[in-house]
Structure formats: C-alpha cells, structure tokens
Enzyme design. Structure first.
Site, mmCIF file in Angstrom:
data_model
loop_
_atom_site.group_PDB
_atom_site.id
_atom_site.type_symbol
_atom_site.label_atom_id
_atom_site.label_comp_id
_atom_site.label_asym_id
_atom_site.label_seq_id
_atom_site.Cartn_x
_atom_site.Cartn_y
_atom_site.Cartn_z
ATOM 1 N N CYS A 10 0.853 -1.190 0.000
ATOM 2 C CA CYS A 10 0.000 0.000 0.000
ATOM 3 C C CYS A 10 0.885 1.235 0.000
ATOM 4 O O CYS A 10 1.856 1.308 0.758
ATOM 5 C CB CYS A 10 -0.909 0.008 1.227
ATOM 6 S SG CYS A 10 -2.115 1.349 1.193
ATOM 7 N N ILE A 11 0.570 2.195 -0.860
ATOM 8 C CA ILE A 11 1.367 3.420 -0.938
ATOM 9 C C ILE A 11 0.510 4.654 -0.662
ATOM 10 O O ILE A 11 0.848 5.761 -1.072
ATOM 11 C CB ILE A 11 2.071 3.534 -2.311
ATOM 12 C CG1 ILE A 11 1.065 3.400 -3.463
ATOM 13 C CG2 ILE A 11 3.168 2.483 -2.440
ATOM 14 C CD1 ILE A 11 1.676 3.643 -4.837
#
EC number: 1.7.1.7
Length: 325
Positions: A174-175
């Site tokens: 996840c960014i």
C-alpha cells in the site's frame, strides 16, 4: 500524542505458569464462532481465493473472501452453506452492492460475516451500507472499515458495525501514505492503541504486520483479530502469477488499490511486488500458532488474555539490531 509502531515495541515477560507452551490456547472468539488463531488472511486477490477460503473454514480458521469477482459471491455463499461451513464475504458501497444485499435477503441467504471493504471507511457511504445490511440481513456479523481514528470507530460502531477494521495504508503493497500524505503508516500500532481506548466492540488490526511477534503486539494493544497480507502471500497455493528467475520461483503480490487490481492507472494507491515462493499455507499457520503459544507463555498466562496485560517498553527502531530470520 507520542506514537510508535511494531518495531519500536518490546513486550516484557511475566512469570511463566505452564510447563509447556503447548498448554497455551491461542484460539479466539469473533461473533458466534471460535477460531484457531486470531489472524485472518487479507481479503486481497493474490492472498485468498475460494479454494483457500474453503480450506481455512474446514480447518477452523477465520477468512474473508475478497470482493473482486462480484458475480461469484452469491454462489460462494450457497456453496459454503451447503457444506456447513462459515460464509464470509466482502462488499463495497456502490449501487451494485446494495443489489447483492437485496438478492441475499430475497433468497434467505445470510452470510455469517460481511466485511464492508473500503480504503477510507470513516465515510457516510459506509455508515449507510451498515444500516442497509442490518436492516436486510440483521443476523449477519458486520465488519466495517478501514479507519484510523477514535471518531471513526465510534461512528461505525454506533451505526451498527459488530467489529471495526483499523489501518489506513500501513501494508507492504500500500502506498497511500506516499500518494496522499494520510494514513497510519509508521504509527499503526499507536493508532490501534488509540482506537482501542474507545472501542466497545472487537477491533481487527489491518496492515503493517511483518513478523509473527507483531501479532502478539497487536493483541496487547487492543486487537481481537489481526489481518495480514504479506506473510500470507507467496505460498504454493496462493493465487496470482508465478515466475522463475535463475531457478528461483516468485509469486506476485499486489495491493487492492493498485493498477494491477483496478485494471487501469487511476487513483492508484497500491503496488505490485514479487515474493520468493514459500511452502504451504498450512505450515505458515502452524508456525504462527506455535509462536503465539510461546508469546502466551512469555506473557505468564494460558490464553490470549494474558498478552493484553503485559508491560512494554518503547525502544525506537533498535530491537532487531539488524537481525533477520
């Protein structure tokens, strides 16, 4: 508010009262069912599929089926019920999802667990869906999320959620924190602790778990269940592509908000990585069980409740000293 994350915390041992760690019981109750471990594989397309879900249910583990093959969910619930297994599905908040709830109600098919799976779960759209599910399928255990604040927990619980998922963007693929500037990445364990102070119902810690010891830390700071992605990725049974480089097998693992999941590079908040193929999922689950039994023995008890009572120290990123498994 002082914040910390998993790698900053070391739990302090208490006097051991068991002769063997095998005496320790790592099972947990969520809703009307008891499960072998307080962990659940992330409801992501490269982590779980119907075959894995069925096997987990047969073996007494909790699971949440992903929502990325929406047309299969009705048949999946029917199949699991026909086999006498728990049914646990994910839904979103778009109009089609309301139609699914209507269809389930019309056919008198109530899943045991329904997870409202939204990246930013502290939203009116999620509250509306909680209300709708509780109206149409009142017997379903509703998990809602994800949130990262006390206000989010309160609002979802007040709307009728039976459990809340805590974690905004701390996962390995996840960014969100990079793309948006928001989230619980880097302070996920503190966010869990903060949310637990107001929660009246179970919390599911979601994201940021890198080691089996992090499961025990999540329990200590208020989680009933711990959702894990990366540690469950890359197994022989795992969905997704396999590639071979220099004789080494790798499995793909991508985020639910990645372009690989969405099919387009729009509002991307996830990425794809390749993980060394591990062994079988059952071996990882057994290792988690054994490690959690050891955690309970270090906590001075016989079950998970003992972990909730131990002291801890904050050691700011130093506890591993470069050590790796």
């Amino acid at each position: 508010m002082k914040v910390f994350d998993y790698e900053d915390i070391q739990l302090i041992p208490a006097k051991c009262i068991v002769r063997s760690r095998t005496e320790c019981d790592p099972t947990v109750v969520l809703g009307e069912h008891r499960f072998k471990l307080p962990v659940v594989p992330a409801n992501m397309q490269t982590i779980i599929n119907e075959e894995i879900a069925e096997k987990l249910a047969e073996d007494g583990y909790f699971y949440i089926m992903h929502r990325f093959e929406p047309e299969r969910r009705m048949d999946f619930v029917k199949k699991m019920k026909d086999k006498g297994l728990i049914s646990s599905i994910s839904v979103g908040v778009k109009d089609d999802e309301y139609a699914l709830i209507d269809q389930l109600a019309e056919e008198n098919l109530t899943p045991d667990y329904i997870t409202i799976d939204v990246a930013h779960g502290h939203a009116q759209s999620v509250i509306d869906m909680i209300h709708y599910i509780k109206e149409k399928l009142p017997a379903a255990f509703v998990i809602a999320g994800n949130v990262g604040t006390q206000e989010g927990v309160r609002e979802l619980e007040n709307a009728g959620a039976d459990a809340t998922k805590v974690g905004i963007g701390p996962g390995k693929v996840c960014i969100t924190k990079i793309k948006t500037g928001f989230g619980t990445g880097g302070w996920q364990l503190s966010a869990l602790r903060w949310c637990a102070k107001v929660a009246r119902k179970p919390l599911i810690a979601d994201g940021g778990i890198r080691t089996h010891g992090d499961i025990a830390k999540s329990i200590r700071f208020g989680a009933t269940m711990v959702m894990i992605g990366s540690l469950f990725a890359g197994h022989i049974e795992s969905p997704g592509e396999t590639k071979v480089e220099d004789g080494v097998k790798y499995k793909e693992y991508f985020g639910s908000a990645s372009q690989y999941q969405k099919g387009e590079a729009k509002n991307v908040e996830g990425k794809k990585i390749w993980i060394h193929q591990r062994g079988h999922l059952r071996d990882t689950l057994q290792a988690m069980r054994e490690d959690l039994q050891s955690s309970i023995s270090y906590a001075g008890g016989r079950d998970l409740e003992a972990i909730r009572k131990v002291d801890y120290v904050i050691v700011k990123n130093s506890i591993f000293n470069g050590d790796v498994l």
